[in-house]
Design an enzyme around this catalytic site. Sequence first.
Site, short mmCIF file in Angstrom:
data_model
loop_
_atom_site.label_atom_id
_atom_site.label_comp_id
_atom_site.label_asym_id
_atom_site.label_seq_id
_atom_site.Cartn_x
_atom_site.Cartn_y
_atom_site.Cartn_z
N VAL A 256 0.76 -6.62 7.93
CA VAL A 256 1.63 -7.63 7.95
C VAL A 256 1.82 -7.75 6.96
O VAL A 256 2.11 -9.02 6.45
CB VAL A 256 1.73 -8.22 9.39
CG1 VAL A 256 2.88 -8.58 9.26
CG2 VAL A 256 1.48 -7.41 10.62
N PRO A 257 2.85 -7.40 5.86
CA PRO A 257 3.44 -7.47 5.09
C PRO A 257 4.25 -8.82 4.77
O PRO A 257 5.54 -8.68 4.16
CB PRO A 257 4.22 -6.59 4.01
CG PRO A 257 4.63 -5.97 5.16
CD PRO A 257 3.96 -6.21 6.40
N CYS A 258 3.46 -9.66 4.67
CA CYS A 258 4.24 -11.29 4.51
C CYS A 258 4.70 -11.22 2.64
O CYS A 258 4.87 -11.90 2.39
CB CYS A 258 3.73 -12.28 4.53
SG CYS A 258 1.84 -12.94 4.29
N HIS A 259 3.68 -10.49 2.10
CA HIS A 259 4.34 -10.90 0.73
C HIS A 259 5.84 -10.14 0.59
O HIS A 259 5.78 -10.68 -0.83
CB HIS A 259 3.06 -9.40 -0.55
CG HIS A 259 2.85 -8.04 -0.32
ND1 HIS A 259 2.14 -7.66 1.33
CD2 HIS A 259 3.26 -6.97 -0.48
CE1 HIS A 259 2.48 -6.58 1.22
NE2 HIS A 259 3.47 -6.87 0.40
N ARG A 260 6.14 -8.87 1.24
CA ARG A 260 7.37 -9.05 1.22
C ARG A 260 8.25 -9.58 1.69
O ARG A 260 10.08 -9.13 1.59
CB ARG A 260 7.48 -6.95 1.69
CG ARG A 260 6.56 -6.96 1.54
CD ARG A 260 7.10 -5.18 2.46
NE ARG A 260 5.24 -4.31 2.00
CZ ARG A 260 4.74 -3.23 2.13
NH1 ARG A 260 5.81 -2.74 4.01
NH2 ARG A 260 4.14 -2.74 2.17
#
Length: 306
Positions: free
Chosen positions: A245-249
């Site tokens: 789940v790409p929280c870095h985006r």
Amino acid sequence: MSELEYLRTQWKTLHTQTLPNLAKARDAAQTKWPVTLDHCFARIILDNTIGNGLKQWDKVIQKPATKNMSQEQLRNAIALGEDIKAGKADLRHLDAVSLRCRNKDQGKYGYHTATPSDTLEGDARSKRKRSSDTSNEPQVDSKKKIKVANRQSTLQFEPEIKSPEKTPGIENVWQTRTNIEDIKNTLNRIVSDPTLTPYRKKLYTTLLSVPKGRYTTYAAMSDYLNSSARAVGNGMRNNPFAPDVPCHRVLAANRTIGGFNGDWGKDGKYANKKTELLRSEGVMFDPSGKVVGEPFRKFHAFDDIQ
């Protein structure tokens, strides 16, 4: 020589000599060189610095650019040119951003990764191939052919990602994701986690719809979820499913890096790691450290498969 004159000279040398020479030599700094002409390099760099990747540069300042650029604008343009020269910036992506600023499409501007002479040879081969079937067609004027050959650029655009609003269903949502089963498994992990509140389950599901190579913001997500940027930030800080789940985006509204692993801003302990992750996925940054382009907002709730 004043500092302004020095910067102007440096900029002129960079975009009229250094970069065109590297492109014609097919220097290894870039995987492909979509342009070779000096005015094309100026267009690409200025649209991405002066125009911030959102509008063509001459809508921001008057022509000629060199005469009307401020010292800061000159430094930004030179910095991006040096990044192109060193291979730190992807010229093809920057070219695509520039063309989009100008509402240009790939149908009008053919793909080039070679010099204009290579293009002329290709046109000649194509013409010979058609001659047996089109002997009665009028001959193309040589001046027009040269004009077409010099009409550079472009890079090959990424396949268009269909909007979830128009084409719901996971099979149609992310053409850039190669393993649909991974997405389904991640969704199942989110839904079945007993420690998560309903809001955080919805938050992580929504975040999963942000595709590779794109970014969104805390504000954009909070608008979609009818919550607050702070609530989104708290969920990102405590994301148990990263990087699936790409929280870095998720970035700040001003297109700066935002937070990562509990720290905030470009000076945060993990800021470089977040930047590297985004760059590796194809997200580009301008010389001031802000991401290029508009944030992703076409979120998908995946209700049809949960």
